[in-house]
Scaffold this motif. Structure first.
Motif, short mmCIF file in Angstrom:
data_model
loop_
_atom_site.label_atom_id
_atom_site.label_comp_id
_atom_site.label_asym_id
_atom_site.label_seq_id
_atom_site.Cartn_x
_atom_site.Cartn_y
_atom_site.Cartn_z
N TYR A 174 86.21 30.27 104.56
CA TYR A 174 86.47 31.44 105.68
C TYR A 174 86.89 30.66 106.84
CZ TYR A 174 85.82 35.37 108.92
OH TYR A 174 86.24 36.40 109.76
N LYS A 175 88.17 30.74 107.39
CA LYS A 175 88.65 30.17 108.80
C LYS A 175 88.54 28.68 108.41
CE LYS A 175 87.57 33.93 111.81
NZ LYS A 175 87.40 34.43 113.05
N ASN A 176 88.96 28.20 107.08
CA ASN A 176 88.90 26.72 106.69
C ASN A 176 87.68 26.10 106.77
OD1 ASN A 176 91.90 26.73 106.66
ND2 ASN A 176 92.13 26.68 108.79
N GLU A 177 86.50 26.99 106.76
CA GLU A 177 85.36 26.43 106.62
C GLU A 177 84.61 26.85 105.34
OE1 GLU A 177 83.58 24.20 108.64
OE2 GLU A 177 85.26 24.49 110.24
N ASN A 178 84.06 25.56 104.35
CA ASN A 178 83.62 25.90 103.22
C ASN A 178 82.27 26.74 103.36
OD1 ASN A 178 85.44 24.49 101.77
ND2 ASN A 178 84.50 22.69 102.22
N ARG A 179 81.85 27.71 102.76
CA ARG A 179 81.04 28.59 103.06
C ARG A 179 80.10 28.91 101.53
NH1 ARG A 179 80.51 26.44 107.01
NH2 ARG A 179 81.17 26.97 108.93
N ILE A 180 80.59 29.03 100.61
CA ILE A 180 80.13 29.60 99.36
C ILE A 180 80.71 28.78 98.23
CG2 ILE A 180 79.67 31.33 97.52
CD1 ILE A 180 78.45 32.24 100.32
N THR A 181 79.75 28.09 97.57
CA THR A 181 80.50 27.18 96.33
C THR A 181 79.48 27.61 94.92
OG1 THR A 181 80.74 25.30 97.79
CG2 THR A 181 80.86 24.96 95.43
N LEU A 182 80.33 27.72 93.74
CA LEU A 182 79.84 27.80 92.66
C LEU A 182 79.37 26.53 91.91
CD1 LEU A 182 81.58 31.08 91.19
CD2 LEU A 182 79.63 30.98 92.79
N ARG A 183 78.28 26.42 91.42
CA ARG A 183 78.02 25.43 90.52
C ARG A 183 78.06 25.87 88.82
NH1 ARG A 183 72.99 22.96 88.50
NH2 ARG A 183 73.47 20.79 88.00
N VAL A 184 79.04 25.37 88.20
CA VAL A 184 79.45 26.02 87.10
C VAL A 184 79.03 25.09 86.08
CG1 VAL A 184 80.77 27.54 88.01
CG2 VAL A 184 81.75 25.46 87.23
N GLN A 185 78.64 23.91 85.99
CA GLN A 185 78.51 23.03 84.79
C GLN A 185 77.36 23.21 84.22
OE1 GLN A 185 79.19 22.31 88.01
NE2 GLN A 185 81.29 21.52 87.84
N ASP A 186 76.11 23.73 84.76
CA ASP A 186 74.99 23.77 83.98
C ASP A 186 75.35 25.05 82.86
OD1 ASP A 186 72.58 24.80 83.05
OD2 ASP A 186 71.76 24.18 84.98
N THR A 187 74.77 24.79 81.50
CA THR A 187 75.02 25.57 80.33
C THR A 187 74.07 26.67 80.35
OG1 THR A 187 73.11 24.45 79.14
CG2 THR A 187 75.64 23.66 79.00
#
Length: 131
Positions: free
Chosen positions: A51-64
């Motif tokens: 949002y406005k070039n700032e990282n705020r939410i990230t998904l960690r998807v590698q876990d099974t």
């Protein structure tokens, strides 16, 4: 507002052959449908929302066994707020610091059950984290 899924993120997810891909895709939709101008990128080898070039939410998807929705304020160290950055009356977040929290998702059913709560938390987090 309707934000657009990134083709780059979609390609990465297709290559990873993830067991929880349906839950991940639903989370992407929910986050991108939050009424803010979000941009989907890749961070930590998973979907990330700026949002406005700032990282705020990230998904960690590698876990099974689960997907983690990481609520943060970017990579730069910032002064910790005295209290949690947002209220979580839904009791979905695990706070690691007052400005970092994780939502653990183990199934598509959890995403569907909590979809409005998840969108509310994403919206509040992004606005609160911009101070």
């Amino acid at each position: 507002m309707r934000n657009i899924k990134s083709n780059e993120v979609s390609g990465l997810l297709n290559e990873l052959n993830l067991p929880l891909i349906i839950a991940i895709e639903q989370l992407r939709e929910l986050i991108l449908n939050v009424d803010l101008d979000l941009v989907e990128t890749i961070k930590w080898n998973g979907p990330n929302y700026q949002y406005k070039n700032e990282n705020r939410i990230t998904l960690r998807v590698q876990d099974t066994k689960q997907v983690q929705v990481i609520f943060h304020r970017g990579a730069k160290v910032k002064v910790q707020p005295i209290n949690h950055l947002i209220e979580d009356e839904f009791n979905l977040l695990v706070f690691k610091e007052n400005d970092r929290a994780i939502l653990n998702i183990k199934s598509i059913e959890e995403v569907v059950l909590h979809q409005l709560s998840i969108q509310t938390l994403v919206y509040r987090w992004i606005l609160a984290s911009m101070d």
